[in-house]
Structure formats: C-alpha cells, structure tokens
Design an enzyme around this catalytic site. Structure first.
Site, mmCIF file in Angstrom:
data_model
loop_
_atom_site.group_PDB
_atom_site.id
_atom_site.type_symbol
_atom_site.label_atom_id
_atom_site.label_comp_id
_atom_site.label_asym_id
_atom_site.label_seq_id
_atom_site.Cartn_x
_atom_site.Cartn_y
_atom_site.Cartn_z
ATOM 1 N N HIS A 142 76.477 42.975 39.142
ATOM 2 C CA HIS A 142 76.824 43.022 40.565
ATOM 3 C C HIS A 142 78.162 43.728 40.758
ATOM 4 C CE1 HIS A 142 78.998 39.377 39.165
ATOM 5 N NE2 HIS A 142 79.921 39.787 40.008
ATOM 6 N N HIS A 167 74.562 35.917 43.295
ATOM 7 C CA HIS A 167 75.001 37.083 44.057
ATOM 8 C C HIS A 167 74.588 38.372 43.358
ATOM 9 C CE1 HIS A 167 78.113 36.790 41.130
ATOM 10 N NE2 HIS A 167 79.082 37.387 41.763
ATOM 11 N N HIS A 222 85.486 44.944 41.736
ATOM 12 C CA HIS A 222 85.056 44.948 40.331
ATOM 13 C C HIS A 222 83.588 45.280 40.151
ATOM 14 C CE1 HIS A 222 84.273 40.553 41.205
ATOM 15 N NE2 HIS A 222 83.231 40.751 40.441
ATOM 16 N N HIS A 238 84.434 30.353 38.421
ATOM 17 C CA HIS A 238 84.400 30.433 39.872
ATOM 18 C C HIS A 238 83.811 29.155 40.460
ATOM 19 C CE1 HIS A 238 85.323 34.647 39.892
ATOM 20 N NE2 HIS A 238 84.227 34.986 39.259
ATOM 21 N N TYR A 265 88.322 38.686 33.921
ATOM 22 C CA TYR A 265 88.520 39.973 34.598
ATOM 23 C C TYR A 265 89.495 40.836 33.825
ATOM 24 C CZ TYR A 265 86.201 38.134 38.707
ATOM 25 O OH TYR A 265 85.281 37.614 39.564
ATOM 26 N N GLU A 267 84.415 42.839 35.157
ATOM 27 C CA GLU A 267 84.262 41.412 34.880
ATOM 28 C C GLU A 267 83.170 41.260 33.839
ATOM 29 O OE1 GLU A 267 82.119 39.190 37.940
ATOM 30 O OE2 GLU A 267 83.188 37.352 37.435
HETATM 31 FE FE FE2 Z 1 81.939 39.079 40.000
#
Ligand code: FE2
Ligand code: FES
Lengths: 308, 112
Positions: free
Chosen positions: A153, A200, A215, A247, A256, A266
C-alpha cells in the site's frame, strides 16, 4: 465477499535521485528482484511472492517522490465503467497505451483531488519468477535482505482529502476502514481505504501541499522479520524513521525508513482483516499518538511533516 | 582539517559542531545531539534540513531540485544532509515555504 472491480495496488512508479544506489536499496536491502531495465532508464522490480511481472518502477529524476500509483482491475468492463464514471464526474481521463510499461496492458489515468496521479489497468504479464503453482514450495529461490513478500500500500498526503475519498468510495468501490477526525469539527485528518480484505490498500493524510508521498509499504512475514529488517538498517546505515513499533490503526507491526532519495518506505506485518460490512473505526485527533504509534503513544514530528 | 575535524557553527549560536571528513553536516549534528536542525529523510529528498552556508567550503551530494534549485545552489543554499564541509564553516537555517513544521516540538529556532 467476491472480490471484483479494483483488486489491489498493482505498482508504483517512484522517482529516485540515483539509480545505482536505489537498486542496491530496493534489491539487496528490501529484497526485490530486478525484472528489467528499459531503454528509457526505468528499472522494474518485483517481490518474490507476486505473480505479476512487476510492482515497483524506479525512474531516475532530479527530484524524489511518486509519479503514480496504479491499481489492478478485474475486467475490461470495470475499467470502462470507471472511465465513464470518472468522466461523468468531471475528471480528465488519459488513456495510456498498452506497452508504455513492459508487459502492462492499456491503462487509464486520472489525477485525484489530492493531486496524485492514479492509473488503472487490467492486464499485466505473469512473471516467470513468481510463486510456484505446481506442488508449490514457499518460494522459487532464496530470499534476500528484508524478504519483502509484496508491495502492499501507499500513504499519500494532500489537501482535498474529502475529494479523493469520494472518488475512491463512490467511483472505485473502496471502503473506508478507519479515520482520524478532529475532536471538535469531525473533519477527517487521516483516511484508510481498502478495496479488499486488507485493513488498508491506500491511506491519505490531510496536508497543505498536494501530490506528496509519505511512504511505500511492503509486507513481510511477521514480527521477527521486522526485527531482522531493523538489523539490516543499522548494518547498512539505512536512514531509519521510527520503529519497530505497532500501529493502533490497522494494528500492523511496522518499521519506517528512507530510500537513498529520501522517499519513505515501510515494512510491516499483521493487521486485521476487513469486510465491507465492518463498522467504521474512528480515532479522535486527541488520541492520534496511540492510533499511529501504539507503543510510543505519541507522534514524532518527522512522521507528520516529512514527505517527498 | 586537523584531527578534530571541521568546526561548524550555526549563525547566531556559539555551539561548535565537529564534522568529520566526508560526513554529512546533518549527521554530524545529529551525532552530537544538536537539536536546532530538523532531521527528515537524511537523503536529500524532503528538504526539511535546508540551510544556507554563509562562510566556508563544502561539497554537495545529489538532492531534490525541488528544494534547492540550480540558482539557489549557486547562492550557497543546500541541504544539511547532503552537505559535506571541506573547511570550517557557518550556516543559517532556512524556513521552508508552505510547510507546517511544528517548531515547538522540534526545539528549533528557524529565524534566519
Ligand atoms: Fe503503511
Ligand atoms: S533531511 Fe530530508 S532533505 Fe535533508
């Protein structure tokens, strides 16, 4: 849920300042395979567990950032439908001929309200180095570096977050899995969009400049793989942003870091599964520390302001 | 350069930062816990470490022209993460236009 329409993030084209250094980073450190280098200088790479020909395209340029993010669509009929709806909504849709990237069929391209260019396509050649399909081993060959499984993503920054949300939800059929909202006004500050079972596929943060890349993310196996990625970062003096951490949003475990041109990368593992009937998860901006970095429970300034 | 490296100062500050040969200015500052400069990507892409060298010699690595144009480069603007001092030097910090940097959180004084 039968997955149709937009299937997944297919590839990104990233601008890099120095191709030789970038190849070392993406091939030897993140662990992608170089698929081809074309006459125009673009370099095509893929992760070991991807069936399609490529997922990362590097283009040498005198500034860093993202050229475009492209999504794979399940059929030509859907592609036509999206084109029609985008045009009806006032978007300029640019057709891109098959073969503009090797092995990729025709694309349609539009610029979202946050200033980012998105491409949609149906066809991409299968890789001859993709996952095995006959009595398949875990992978065809030994893995390198951080052992990235796939490109997963992007997180992008731009001003008209509501506009881009509307296009992705109403035209491209994405769902919003989570949002961060201003405590008082309810204005969305961060948005986590999915077209699949993943938590996501695209995230967007409200920002005063358009067309920014926060990112490009790669999936790795597990928490151990994130530790090993951190080892590699120190060993090879890769610029680290933050992590290993977790997260609250998506619940992914993460680290990261920056590529040699300053584009953030990431590697992450885990996260929940999303279904389109899931209720929206909402974070108040006053709890954003925990939302982004669940262990630190506070944001670092760099994470919020440094983009390419 | 003596064996102590190059002596680097921010205009308006007495603090001396020692920069080793071939060490990016930003990394030298980070290494010595100097909090007056924002640290972003450390790779010349994000522009948050923009500076202007006021005295001294330096070389630069590749950096985004979006943040330092050709013209600015000739006027000694640079990015600290891609600035390699070749003598003792002094520089000032440059506030980026249109960027919301939370100055308080970073402890930065971005007056030029
Ligand atoms: Fe991410
Ligand atoms: S820290 Fe990003 S350009 Fe210097």
């Amino acid at each position: 849920m039968a997955l149709s329409g937009v299937l997944r993030p297919g590839f990104v084209q990233i601008r890099v300042l120095d191709m030789a250094e970038s190849i070392i980073h993406y091939r030897d450190r993140i662990g992608l395979d170089v698929v081809s280098t074309e006459d125009d200088g673009r370099v095509y790479l893929k992760a070991y567990d991807e069936f399609d020909r490529h997922s990362i395209v590097l283009r040498e340029c005198d500034e860093a950032g993202l050229d475009m993010m492209a999504f794979k669509v399940s059929s030509e009929a859907f592609l036509d439908e999206y084109e029609e709806k985008l045009r009806a909504d006032g978007f300029e849709v640019t057709p891109i001929a098959a073969g503009e990237q090797p092995g990729v069929g025709r694309r349609i391209s539009f610029v979202a309200p946050t200033g980012h260019r998105f491409d949609l396509y149906v066809e991409m050649e299968l890789s001859d180095n993709g996952p095995m399909t006959n009595n398949p081993d875990i992978c065809q060959q030994d893995q390198r570096g951080m052992k990235a499984i796939r490109f997963d993503h992007c997180l992008l920054y731009g001003t008209d977050l509501d506009g881009t949300k509307k296009v992705f939800e109403e035209i491209l059929g994405f769902s919003t899995a989570e949002v961060v909202v201003d405590d008082d006004t309810g204005m969305i500050i961060a948005l986590f969009l999915t077209c699949s079972n993943k938590a996501h596929d695209l995230a967007i943060v409200r920002h005063e400049e358009d067309d920014k890349l926060h990112h490009v993310s790669f999936l790795v196996e597990d928490w151990n793989a994130i530790g090993e990625a951190a080892d590699i970062m120190t060993r090879y003096d890769i610029s680290r942003d933050i992590g290993p951490t977790r997260h609250g949003i998506t619940r992914g475990q993460t680290i990261y870091f920056f590529d040699p041109s300053g584009n953030r990368n990431e590697v992450f593992a885990g996260g929940y599964h999303f279904y389109p009937d899931n209720p929206l998860r909402v974070w108040k901006a006053s709890s954003v520390g925990k939302a982004i970095f669940y262990y630190e429970r506070e944001l670092n300034d760099r994470f919020m302001t440094v983009v390419t | 350069m003596n064996n102590k490296g190059f002596q680097v100062r921010v205009e308006g500050s007495d603090k001396v930062i020692t920069c080793r040969e071939n060490e990016p200015l930003l990394i030298a500052m980070e290494r010595q816990g100097y909090a007056r400069i924002p640290v972003g990507c450390r790779k010349g892409g994000c522009g948050v470490c923009k500076i202007r060298v006021t005295t001294g010699e330096f070389e630069v690595g590749k950096m985004s022209v979006k943040h330092v144009s050709e013209k600015e480069r000739n006027e000694n603007f640079s990015l600290a993460c891609k600035t390699f001092p070749k003598s003792d030097l002094k520089f000032s910090l440059i506030k980026l236009k249109g960027k919301a940097i939370n100055i308080g959180a970073l402890g930065i004084d971005r007056k030029n």
